[in-house]
Design an enzyme around this catalytic site. Structure first.
Site, PDB file in Angstrom:
ATOM      1  CE  LYS A  15       1.266   1.529   4.290  1.00 14.02           C
ATOM      2  NZ  LYS A  15       1.999   2.719   4.864  1.00 14.02           N
ATOM      3  CG  ASP A 142      -0.761   0.249   7.853  1.00 14.72           C
ATOM      4  OD1 ASP A 142      -1.606   0.547   8.144  1.00 14.72           O
ATOM      5  OD2 ASP A 142       1.281  -0.073   7.685  1.00 14.72           O
TER       6      ASP A 142
HETATM    7  O1  C5P Z   1       0.366  -1.812  14.300  1.00 15.41           O
HETATM    8  P1  C5P Z   1       1.616  -1.413  13.484  1.00 15.41           P
HETATM    9  O2  C5P Z   1       1.992  -2.810  14.625  1.00 15.41           O
HETATM   10  O3  C5P Z   1       1.732  -1.606  12.265  1.00 15.41           O
HETATM   11  O4  C5P Z   1       2.438  -0.590  14.382  1.00 15.41           O
HETATM   12  C1  C5P Z   1       3.932   0.008  14.150  1.00 15.41           C
HETATM   13  C2  C5P Z   1       4.045   1.382  15.729  1.00 15.41           C
HETATM   14  O5  C5P Z   1       3.681   2.113  14.272  1.00 15.41           O
HETATM   15  C3  C5P Z   1       3.340   1.027  16.395  1.00 15.41           C
HETATM   16  O6  C5P Z   1       3.940   0.918  18.005  1.00 15.41           O
HETATM   17  C4  C5P Z   1       3.447   2.571  16.777  1.00 15.41           C
HETATM   18  O7  C5P Z   1       4.692   2.760  17.211  1.00 15.41           O
HETATM   19  C5  C5P Z   1       3.555   3.193  16.231  1.00 15.41           C
HETATM   20  N1  C5P Z   1       2.161   3.469  14.769  1.00 15.41           N
HETATM   21  C6  C5P Z   1       1.628   4.501  15.646  1.00 15.41           C
HETATM   22  N2  C5P Z   1       0.064   5.067  15.157  1.00 15.41           N
HETATM   23  C7  C5P Z   1      -0.319   4.210  14.554  1.00 15.41           C
HETATM   24  C8  C5P Z   1      -0.055   3.543  13.784  1.00 15.41           C
HETATM   25  C9  C5P Z   1       1.229   3.167  14.440  1.00 15.41           C
HETATM   26  O8  C5P Z   1       2.319   5.694  16.746  1.00 15.41           O
HETATM   27  N3  C5P Z   1      -1.762   4.553  13.901  1.00 15.41           N
END
Ligand code: C5P
Length: 311
Positions: A15, A142
Protein backbone atom coordinates in the site's frame (compact mmCIF):
# COMPACT_ATOMS: atom_id res chain seq x y z
CA UNK A 1 -5.02 -34.07 6.85
CA UNK A 2 -7.84 -35.17 4.53
CA UNK A 3 -9.98 -32.11 5.31
CA UNK A 4 -7.31 -29.60 4.24
CA UNK A 5 -6.79 -28.21 0.75
CA UNK A 6 -3.61 -28.73 -1.29
CA UNK A 7 -1.17 -25.92 -1.97
CA UNK A 8 -2.84 -22.50 -1.71
CA UNK A 9 -1.36 -19.46 -3.46
CA UNK A 10 -2.32 -15.95 -2.33
CA UNK A 11 -1.12 -12.57 -3.56
CA UNK A 12 -0.99 -9.68 -1.11
CA UNK A 13 -0.47 -6.09 -2.26
CA UNK A 14 1.67 -3.28 -0.89
CA UNK A 15 0.00 0.00 0.00
CA UNK A 16 0.83 3.66 -0.22
CA UNK A 17 -0.80 6.41 1.84
CA UNK A 18 -1.81 9.24 -0.47
CA UNK A 19 -2.98 11.23 2.56
CA UNK A 20 -1.66 10.55 6.06
CA UNK A 21 -2.87 12.91 8.77
CA UNK A 22 -1.52 12.01 12.20
CA UNK A 23 -3.33 13.16 15.34
CA UNK A 24 -2.04 13.13 18.89
CA UNK A 25 -0.40 10.26 20.75
CA UNK A 26 -3.03 8.06 22.42
CA UNK A 27 -2.69 6.39 25.82
CA UNK A 28 -2.24 3.02 24.05
CA UNK A 29 0.90 4.26 22.27
CA UNK A 30 -0.77 4.65 18.86
CA UNK A 31 -1.77 7.83 17.05
CA UNK A 32 -5.21 8.58 15.69
CA UNK A 33 -5.03 8.70 11.93
CA UNK A 34 -7.04 10.01 9.07
CA UNK A 35 -5.44 8.35 6.09
CA UNK A 36 -6.24 7.35 2.54
CA UNK A 37 -4.77 3.94 1.77
CA UNK A 38 -4.27 2.92 -1.83
CA UNK A 39 -3.28 -0.66 -2.79
CA UNK A 40 -0.74 -1.00 -5.60
CA UNK A 41 0.22 -3.84 -7.91
CA UNK A 42 3.41 -4.70 -6.08
CA UNK A 43 2.69 -8.02 -4.38
CA UNK A 44 4.19 -10.52 -2.05
CA UNK A 45 3.06 -14.10 -2.68
CA UNK A 46 2.09 -16.37 0.19
CA UNK A 47 2.00 -20.15 -0.32
CA UNK A 48 0.45 -22.44 2.28
CA UNK A 49 0.83 -26.21 2.11
CA UNK A 50 -0.34 -29.03 4.38
CA UNK A 51 2.20 -29.88 7.09
CA UNK A 52 2.49 -31.13 10.61
CA UNK A 53 3.20 -28.11 12.81
CA UNK A 54 3.88 -24.55 11.67
CA UNK A 55 6.88 -23.64 9.54
CA UNK A 56 7.71 -20.37 7.78
CA UNK A 57 10.10 -19.91 4.89
CA UNK A 58 10.99 -16.58 3.31
CA UNK A 59 12.42 -16.21 -0.16
CA UNK A 60 12.32 -13.84 -3.11
CA UNK A 61 14.33 -10.71 -3.94
CA UNK A 62 13.46 -8.74 -0.76
CA UNK A 63 13.69 -11.49 1.88
CA UNK A 64 17.19 -10.69 3.21
CA UNK A 65 17.35 -9.78 6.89
CA UNK A 66 13.88 -11.05 7.81
CA UNK A 67 13.38 -13.56 10.60
CA UNK A 68 11.28 -16.61 9.86
CA UNK A 69 10.35 -17.46 13.46
CA UNK A 70 7.40 -16.62 15.74
CA UNK A 71 8.33 -12.91 15.68
CA UNK A 72 7.43 -12.65 11.99
CA UNK A 73 3.95 -11.20 11.43
CA UNK A 74 3.11 -13.97 8.93
CA UNK A 75 3.88 -16.60 11.57
CA UNK A 76 1.77 -14.72 14.11
CA UNK A 77 -1.09 -14.51 11.61
CA UNK A 78 -1.13 -18.29 11.09
CA UNK A 79 -0.88 -18.94 14.84
CA UNK A 80 -3.66 -16.45 15.65
CA UNK A 81 -6.00 -17.89 13.03
CA UNK A 82 -5.44 -21.45 14.25
CA UNK A 83 -6.01 -20.41 17.87
CA UNK A 84 -9.19 -18.57 16.86
CA UNK A 85 -10.44 -21.65 15.00
CA UNK A 86 -9.42 -23.99 17.84
CA UNK A 87 -7.18 -26.12 15.63
CA UNK A 88 -3.47 -26.93 15.45
CA UNK A 89 -1.48 -24.52 13.23
CA UNK A 90 -0.47 -27.19 10.72
CA UNK A 91 0.90 -25.35 7.72
CA UNK A 92 4.11 -24.85 5.78
CA UNK A 93 3.95 -21.18 4.83
CA UNK A 94 6.28 -19.66 2.26
CA UNK A 95 6.38 -15.90 1.78
CA UNK A 96 7.93 -14.77 -1.49
CA UNK A 97 9.07 -11.21 -0.77
CA UNK A 98 8.92 -8.63 -3.54
CA UNK A 99 7.81 -5.71 -1.34
CA UNK A 100 10.85 -4.01 0.25
CA UNK A 101 10.93 -4.44 4.05
CA UNK A 102 10.71 -1.59 6.60
CA UNK A 103 9.98 0.65 3.64
CA UNK A 104 6.64 2.32 4.41
CA UNK A 105 4.83 0.02 1.98
CA UNK A 106 3.24 -2.28 4.60
CA UNK A 107 5.02 -5.38 3.31
CA UNK A 108 4.83 -7.13 6.69
CA UNK A 109 1.13 -6.33 6.93
CA UNK A 110 0.61 -7.71 3.41
CA UNK A 111 2.31 -10.95 4.46
CA UNK A 112 0.08 -11.21 7.54
CA UNK A 113 -3.07 -10.58 5.49
CA UNK A 114 -1.90 -13.05 2.84
CA UNK A 115 -1.17 -15.69 5.47
CA UNK A 116 -4.62 -15.24 7.06
CA UNK A 117 -6.26 -15.79 3.65
CA UNK A 118 -3.98 -18.67 2.67
CA UNK A 119 -4.38 -20.58 5.94
CA UNK A 120 -8.14 -19.95 6.09
CA UNK A 121 -8.33 -21.57 2.66
CA UNK A 122 -5.86 -24.36 3.49
CA UNK A 123 -7.77 -25.29 6.63
CA UNK A 124 -11.15 -24.79 4.88
CA UNK A 125 -12.38 -22.59 7.72
CA UNK A 126 -15.13 -20.86 5.74
CA UNK A 127 -14.45 -17.78 7.85
CA UNK A 128 -16.34 -14.58 6.99
CA UNK A 129 -14.79 -11.25 5.97
CA UNK A 130 -15.71 -9.45 9.20
CA UNK A 131 -14.30 -12.25 11.39
CA UNK A 132 -11.05 -12.20 9.41
CA UNK A 133 -10.91 -8.39 9.69
CA UNK A 134 -11.13 -8.67 13.50
CA UNK A 135 -8.10 -10.95 13.51
CA UNK A 136 -6.29 -8.65 11.07
CA UNK A 137 -6.60 -5.62 13.33
CA UNK A 138 -5.08 -7.56 16.24
CA UNK A 139 -1.97 -8.16 14.12
CA UNK A 140 -1.27 -4.55 13.10
CA UNK A 141 -2.76 -1.23 12.11
CA UNK A 142 -2.32 -1.84 8.34
CA UNK A 143 -3.30 -5.50 8.15
CA UNK A 144 -7.04 -4.79 7.81
CA UNK A 145 -6.37 -2.66 4.75
CA UNK A 146 -4.04 -5.28 3.27
CA UNK A 147 -6.96 -7.73 3.39
CA UNK A 148 -9.45 -5.29 1.87
CA UNK A 149 -7.31 -3.50 -0.72
CA UNK A 150 -8.44 -0.94 -3.34
CA UNK A 151 -8.64 2.60 -1.83
CA UNK A 152 -9.99 3.29 1.63
CA UNK A 153 -10.24 5.97 4.26
CA UNK A 154 -8.59 4.66 7.40
CA UNK A 155 -9.38 6.08 10.83
CA UNK A 156 -8.71 4.98 14.41
CA UNK A 157 -5.14 3.74 14.32
CA UNK A 158 -5.74 2.90 10.64
CA UNK A 159 -7.80 -0.25 11.16
CA UNK A 160 -11.27 1.30 10.72
CA UNK A 161 -11.89 1.33 6.98
CA UNK A 162 -14.37 2.92 4.66
CA UNK A 163 -14.02 2.10 0.97
CA UNK A 164 -13.41 5.09 -1.34
CA UNK A 165 -14.48 4.98 -5.00
CA UNK A 166 -11.73 6.16 -7.32
CA UNK A 167 -11.26 6.29 -11.06
CA UNK A 168 -9.51 3.15 -12.35
CA UNK A 169 -5.78 3.02 -13.03
CA UNK A 170 -3.65 5.50 -11.17
CA UNK A 171 0.00 5.34 -12.13
CA UNK A 172 2.79 5.84 -9.63
CA UNK A 173 6.51 5.40 -9.32
CA UNK A 174 7.89 3.85 -6.17
CA UNK A 175 11.46 4.75 -5.21
CA UNK A 176 12.78 2.13 -2.80
CA UNK A 177 15.62 3.37 -0.59
CA UNK A 178 18.90 1.77 0.39
CA UNK A 179 18.10 2.17 4.07
CA UNK A 180 15.17 1.18 6.28
CA UNK A 181 13.09 3.09 8.83
CA UNK A 182 11.36 1.52 11.83
CA UNK A 183 7.77 2.79 12.01
CA UNK A 184 7.81 3.42 15.81
CA UNK A 185 10.97 5.54 15.45
CA UNK A 186 9.32 7.75 12.82
CA UNK A 187 6.21 8.31 14.95
CA UNK A 188 8.44 9.05 17.96
CA UNK A 189 10.39 11.61 15.91
CA UNK A 190 7.11 13.28 14.91
CA UNK A 191 6.11 13.49 18.60
CA UNK A 192 9.53 14.93 19.41
CA UNK A 193 9.24 17.56 16.66
CA UNK A 194 5.74 18.50 17.80
CA UNK A 195 6.84 18.83 21.43
CA UNK A 196 9.77 21.02 20.34
CA UNK A 197 7.45 23.20 18.22
CA UNK A 198 4.81 23.32 20.94
CA UNK A 199 2.23 22.76 18.19
CA UNK A 200 0.50 19.89 16.43
CA UNK A 201 0.15 20.86 12.81
CA UNK A 202 -1.67 18.22 10.79
CA UNK A 203 -3.04 17.81 7.27
CA UNK A 204 -6.45 17.16 8.74
CA UNK A 205 -9.41 16.04 6.72
CA UNK A 206 -8.82 14.19 3.43
CA UNK A 207 -12.23 14.92 1.86
CA UNK A 208 -10.84 17.22 -0.88
CA UNK A 209 -8.39 14.51 -1.91
CA UNK A 210 -11.10 11.84 -1.83
CA UNK A 211 -13.32 13.97 -4.10
CA UNK A 212 -10.45 14.59 -6.51
CA UNK A 213 -9.76 10.85 -6.58
CA UNK A 214 -13.42 10.19 -7.33
CA UNK A 215 -13.43 12.69 -10.22
CA UNK A 216 -10.19 11.26 -11.58
CA UNK A 217 -8.72 14.76 -11.34
CA UNK A 218 -5.00 14.14 -11.74
CA UNK A 219 -3.83 17.72 -11.22
CA UNK A 220 -5.95 18.15 -8.07
CA UNK A 221 -4.74 14.84 -6.64
CA UNK A 222 -1.15 15.91 -7.35
CA UNK A 223 -1.71 19.10 -5.34
CA UNK A 224 -3.36 17.32 -2.43
CA UNK A 225 -0.96 14.43 -1.68
CA UNK A 226 0.34 14.82 1.84
CA UNK A 227 1.99 12.98 4.70
CA UNK A 228 2.37 14.28 8.27
CA UNK A 229 5.13 11.71 8.86
CA UNK A 230 7.27 13.16 6.06
CA UNK A 231 9.18 15.76 8.14
CA UNK A 232 10.00 13.06 10.70
CA UNK A 233 11.11 10.61 8.00
CA UNK A 234 13.26 13.34 6.42
CA UNK A 235 14.85 14.14 9.77
CA UNK A 236 15.83 10.48 10.23
CA UNK A 237 16.78 9.92 6.58
CA UNK A 238 17.88 13.30 5.14
CA UNK A 239 18.97 11.66 1.85
CA UNK A 240 15.26 11.34 0.96
CA UNK A 241 15.25 15.05 0.11
CA UNK A 242 17.44 14.18 -2.87
CA UNK A 243 15.04 11.46 -3.97
CA UNK A 244 12.03 13.78 -3.74
CA UNK A 245 13.87 16.54 -5.60
CA UNK A 246 15.02 14.11 -8.29
CA UNK A 247 11.44 12.90 -8.81
CA UNK A 248 10.30 16.49 -9.36
CA UNK A 249 13.26 17.14 -11.68
CA UNK A 250 12.43 14.18 -13.92
CA UNK A 251 8.82 15.29 -14.32
CA UNK A 252 6.70 13.49 -11.70
CA UNK A 253 3.45 15.38 -10.99
CA UNK A 254 4.04 15.16 -7.24
CA UNK A 255 5.97 13.10 -4.75
CA UNK A 256 5.76 12.19 -1.06
CA UNK A 257 7.34 9.84 1.42
CA UNK A 258 5.22 6.68 1.58
CA UNK A 259 3.84 6.01 5.08
CA UNK A 260 6.72 6.06 7.57
CA UNK A 261 9.25 5.80 4.71
CA UNK A 262 11.86 5.53 3.49
CA UNK A 263 10.19 4.67 0.16
CA UNK A 264 9.01 7.67 -1.82
CA UNK A 265 6.09 7.58 -4.19
CA UNK A 266 5.48 9.80 -7.21
CA UNK A 267 2.33 10.42 -9.22
CA UNK A 268 2.57 10.01 -13.01
CA UNK A 269 0.17 10.97 -15.82
CA UNK A 270 -0.24 7.50 -17.27
CA UNK A 271 1.51 4.14 -17.63
CA UNK A 272 4.03 5.37 -20.22
CA UNK A 273 4.87 8.45 -18.14
CA UNK A 274 5.33 6.27 -15.04
CA UNK A 275 7.78 4.03 -16.90
CA UNK A 276 9.70 7.08 -18.14
CA UNK A 277 9.82 8.71 -14.69
CA UNK A 278 10.97 5.42 -13.11
CA UNK A 279 13.78 4.99 -15.65
CA UNK A 280 14.91 8.62 -15.31
CA UNK A 281 14.77 8.48 -11.51
CA UNK A 282 16.79 5.27 -11.44
CA UNK A 283 19.52 7.04 -13.44
CA UNK A 284 19.79 9.82 -10.83
CA UNK A 285 21.05 7.22 -8.31
CA UNK A 286 19.08 8.89 -5.53
CA UNK A 287 17.34 5.61 -4.65
CA UNK A 288 18.06 1.88 -4.74
CA UNK A 289 15.30 0.94 -7.15
CA UNK A 290 12.63 2.95 -8.97
CA UNK A 291 9.72 1.15 -10.63
CA UNK A 292 6.26 1.92 -12.01
CA UNK A 293 3.15 0.58 -10.28
CA UNK A 294 -0.59 0.86 -10.76
CA UNK A 295 -3.39 1.33 -8.23
CA UNK A 296 -5.83 0.59 -7.01
CA UNK A 297 -5.89 -3.20 -6.81
CA UNK A 298 -7.72 -5.82 -4.74
CA UNK A 299 -6.48 -6.86 -1.30
CA UNK A 300 -4.95 -10.22 -0.39
CA UNK A 301 -6.67 -12.92 -2.39
CA UNK A 302 -6.48 -16.60 -3.27
CA UNK A 303 -5.07 -17.04 -6.78
CA UNK A 304 -4.81 -20.79 -6.93
CA UNK A 305 -5.78 -23.83 -4.91
CA UNK A 306 -4.00 -26.89 -6.17
CA UNK A 307 -6.86 -29.30 -5.72
CA UNK A 308 -9.37 -26.90 -7.28
CA UNK A 309 -7.58 -26.86 -10.65
CA UNK A 310 -9.77 -28.54 -13.29
CA UNK A 311 -7.95 -31.18 -15.38
O1 C5P B 1 0.19 -1.36 14.21
P1 C5P B 1 1.63 -1.51 13.88
O2 C5P B 1 2.24 -2.69 14.57
O3 C5P B 1 1.92 -1.51 12.42
O4 C5P B 1 2.35 -0.24 14.47
C1 C5P B 1 3.73 -0.18 14.64
C2 C5P B 1 4.08 1.03 15.47
O5 C5P B 1 3.83 2.23 14.74
C3 C5P B 1 3.29 1.17 16.75
O6 C5P B 1 3.87 0.44 17.77
C4 C5P B 1 3.38 2.68 17.00
O7 C5P B 1 4.63 3.02 17.52
C5 C5P B 1 3.32 3.24 15.59
N1 C5P B 1 1.95 3.58 15.18
C6 C5P B 1 1.34 4.69 15.75
N2 C5P B 1 0.06 5.02 15.38
C7 C5P B 1 -0.58 4.32 14.44
C8 C5P B 1 0.03 3.20 13.83
C9 C5P B 1 1.31 2.85 14.23
O8 C5P B 1 1.93 5.36 16.60
N3 C5P B 1 -1.81 4.67 14.08
Amino acid sequence: MSDTAGLVTVTAPAKINVHLAVGGLRPDGFHDLSTVFHAIDLHDTVLAAPASGLALRLDGPEAAGLRSDHTNLAWRAAALLAEHAGIAPDAAVTVRKTIPIAAGLAGGSADAAGTLRACAELWRLGIGASELALLAEQLGSDVSFALQGRTALGTGRGEQLQQVQVRANWHWVVAAADGQLATPAVYAELDRQRAADGATRTLGDPSALIEAFGRGDLEAVAGLLGNDLQPAALALAPYLRNTLQAGADVGALAGIVSGSGPSCVFLARNAVHATEVAAALQKTQTCRLAFAVRGDVAGAQVRLREDSVQQ
